[in-house]
Scaffold this motif. Structure first.
Motif, PDB file in Angstrom:
ATOM      1  N   SER A  40      28.727  44.191  36.672  1.00 34.81           N
ATOM      2  CA  SER A  40      28.051  43.417  38.105  1.00 34.81           C
ATOM      3  C   SER A  40      28.907  43.525  38.792  1.00 34.81           C
ATOM      4  O   SER A  40      28.641  43.012  39.559  1.00 34.81           O
ATOM      5  N   HIS A  41      29.979  44.523  38.686  1.00 35.39           N
ATOM      6  CA  HIS A  41      30.976  44.246  40.173  1.00 35.39           C
ATOM      7  C   HIS A  41      32.020  45.429  39.889  1.00 35.39           C
ATOM      8  O   HIS A  41      31.698  45.911  38.886  1.00 35.39           O
ATOM      9  N   TRP A  42      33.295  45.657  40.949  1.00 37.25           N
ATOM     10  CA  TRP A  42      33.237  47.121  40.754  1.00 37.25           C
ATOM     11  C   TRP A  42      34.810  46.283  39.783  1.00 37.25           C
ATOM     12  O   TRP A  42      35.794  47.693  39.722  1.00 37.25           O
ATOM     13  N   HIS A  43      35.279  44.961  39.523  1.00 36.80           N
ATOM     14  CA  HIS A  43      36.710  45.171  39.067  1.00 36.80           C
ATOM     15  C   HIS A  43      36.701  45.459  37.754  1.00 36.80           C
ATOM     16  O   HIS A  43      35.746  46.395  36.683  1.00 36.80           O
ATOM     17  N   GLU A  44      37.898  46.385  37.608  1.00 43.68           N
ATOM     18  CA  GLU A  44      38.475  47.619  36.521  1.00 43.68           C
ATOM     19  C   GLU A  44      37.943  46.944  35.468  1.00 43.68           C
ATOM     20  O   GLU A  44      37.898  47.586  34.598  1.00 43.68           O
ATOM     21  N   ASP A  45      38.474  45.844  35.009  1.00 46.63           N
ATOM     22  CA  ASP A  45      38.031  45.161  33.965  1.00 46.63           C
ATOM     23  C   ASP A  45      36.826  45.149  33.419  1.00 46.63           C
ATOM     24  O   ASP A  45      36.171  44.508  31.901  1.00 46.63           O
ATOM     25  N   HIS A  46      35.673  45.326  34.114  1.00 45.36           N
ATOM     26  CA  HIS A  46      34.247  45.279  33.823  1.00 45.36           C
ATOM     27  C   HIS A  46      33.904  46.457  34.025  1.00 45.36           C
ATOM     28  O   HIS A  46      32.394  46.414  33.573  1.00 45.36           O
ATOM     29  N   ILE A  47      34.578  47.993  34.479  1.00 40.77           N
ATOM     30  CA  ILE A  47      34.332  49.216  34.640  1.00 40.77           C
ATOM     31  C   ILE A  47      34.950  50.032  33.898  1.00 40.77           C
ATOM     32  O   ILE A  47      34.349  51.082  34.096  1.00 40.77           O
TER      33      ILE A  47
ATOM     34  N   GLY B  52      30.525  36.710  46.400  1.00 40.89           N
ATOM     35  CA  GLY B  52      31.559  36.159  46.565  1.00 40.89           C
ATOM     36  C   GLY B  52      32.689  36.249  45.777  1.00 40.89           C
ATOM     37  O   GLY B  52      34.102  36.557  46.541  1.00 40.89           O
ATOM     38  N   HIS B  53      32.828  36.622  44.848  1.00 37.20           N
ATOM     39  CA  HIS B  53      33.454  37.304  44.088  1.00 37.20           C
ATOM     40  C   HIS B  53      34.245  38.268  43.925  1.00 37.20           C
ATOM     41  O   HIS B  53      35.652  39.281  44.179  1.00 37.20           O
ATOM     42  N   THR B  54      33.125  38.778  44.559  1.00 37.43           N
ATOM     43  CA  THR B  54      33.140  40.822  45.164  1.00 37.43           C
ATOM     44  C   THR B  54      32.011  40.472  46.401  1.00 37.43           C
ATOM     45  O   THR B  54      31.280  39.686  45.790  1.00 37.43           O
TER      46      THR B  54
ATOM     47  N   GLY C 161      28.354  37.671  34.482  1.00 34.50           N
ATOM     48  CA  GLY C 161      29.277  38.253  35.366  1.00 34.50           C
ATOM     49  C   GLY C 161      30.618  37.388  35.200  1.00 34.50           C
ATOM     50  O   GLY C 161      31.021  36.718  34.506  1.00 34.50           O
ATOM     51  N   ASP C 162      31.776  37.193  36.250  1.00 34.13           N
ATOM     52  CA  ASP C 162      32.632  36.528  37.357  1.00 34.13           C
ATOM     53  C   ASP C 162      32.271  35.446  37.493  1.00 34.13           C
ATOM     54  O   ASP C 162      33.428  34.621  38.023  1.00 34.13           O
ATOM     55  N   ILE C 163      31.383  34.611  37.391  1.00 34.05           N
ATOM     56  CA  ILE C 163      30.820  33.583  37.778  1.00 34.05           C
ATOM     57  C   ILE C 163      30.627  32.791  36.508  1.00 34.05           C
ATOM     58  O   ILE C 163      30.203  32.551  35.703  1.00 34.05           O
TER      59      ILE C 163
HETATM   60 ZN   LIG Z   1      35.869  40.323  38.700  1.00 37.09          ZN
END
Ligand SMILES: [Zn+2]
Length: 298
Positions: A60-67, A148-150, A167-169
């Motif tokens: 969903s995006h690059w943030h560490e807690d998702h990948i 927006g979030h990323t 994701g992080d919405i």
């Molecule tokens: Zn995030």
């Protein structure tokens, strides 16, 4: 079935992240052999792999807690939006994106990347807004580019079941736009777009599943109101037309984080980044102007 795997229908499973998906973990969604996000925890991911075949991984995006679990998935195809590709293929690029270079947090972030054993992976396919992936005979997973979030954040919407992974919405109490590639106005537009979809079930990165159109709509309203309250808190510092407000005036004031935690050093950096996004929004709306000594009401 393992208790972290929750069937939403016969082909779609909500995968609950460890510790109720609290950072540094997050939830996933499995649709057929397609997994969205890999931050559930290494232990859970190994178990999931033993239970289901996984051949495709959407991020969903690059943030560490998702990948963070990418390194455990060999022989899969990885997908993400082009704007988030770089820090996924080279995780060290996260450091400037969090604006923590040359701060004590830089070392903490590096240690976390090591602790999570994060590894770079090659993205096989770039996804774009409104792409549709056929999964099995029945399911059609639509990509919703929701920046927006990323800068490259995507949500996913299955057309037949009207189940979405946002994701992080994340519909939590802490809407986050604290990396340098985030954009508050885009974030708000993305929230409005998703809110107006026909949704039966919604899963997000950090909460339990939310079911029912009415309940889902209410959760969106609550989420939006948190951002509006932040707007108001920041604007309340602009009491006089003549006195400029600087970023220093807004620092360490619990404007975004109502309580600072053990991660206060990081929270202060992220909070200022997020406040800047609000100020940017106010400038674009001609509410304030940037002067030498700070920002002034128009
Ligand atoms: Zn995030």
């Amino acid at each position: 079935m393992n208790d972290f795997i929750q069937p939403l229908n016969e082909d779609i499973f909500f995968i609950k992240g460890k510790n109720n998906a609290r950072y540094p973990y997050s939830n996933s969604l499995l649709i057929g052999d397609h997994l969205i996000d890999t931050g559930i925890s290494p232990h859970y991911l190994r178990k999931l792999k033993r239970t289901f075949p996984i051949n495709h991984v959407f991020l969903s995006h690059w943030h560490e807690d998702h990948i963070s679990g990418n390194y455990l998935l060999n022989n899969v195809k990885f997908y993400c939006h082009s704007k988030d590709e770089l820090p996924i293929e080279n995780v060290k690029k996260m450091i400037p994106l969090y604006n923590v270079r040359n701060t004590p947090i830089e070392d903490e972030l590096k240690s976390l990347i090591k602790l999570l054993r994060m590894q770079n992976v090659k993205i096989d396919t770039l996804i774009e807004d409104n792409d549709i992936f056929n999964i099995g005979n029945q399911l059609k997973l639509k990509v919703l580019f929701t920046p927006g979030h990323t800068a490259g954040h995507c949500a996913f919407y299955e057309l037949k079941t009207k189940i979405a992974f946002l994701g992080d919405i994340d519909l939590s109490k802490y809407p986050f736009y604290g990396s340098t590639d985030a954009n508050l106005e885009d974030f708000e537009k993305s929230i409005t777009r998703i809110k107006n979809l026909d949704l039966n079930i919604v899963a997000t990165g950090h909460r339990r599943v939310i079911e029912g159109k009415k309940k889902i709509f209410e959760e969106f309203e609550k989420y939006e109101s948190i951002i509006q309250e932040r707007d108001e808190r920041i604007l309340s510092y602009f009491s006089e037309r003549e006195r400029p407000v600087s970023l220093k005036d807004l620092k360490n004031k619990n404007i975004i984080y109502r309580k600072y935690t053990a991660f206060k050093d990081f929270e202060l950096i992220a909070e200022i980044l997020m406040i800047e996004k609000h100020l940017e929004k106010f400038q674009n709306a001609d509410l304030i102007s940037k002067e030498k000594k700070g920002y002034l009401l128009n």
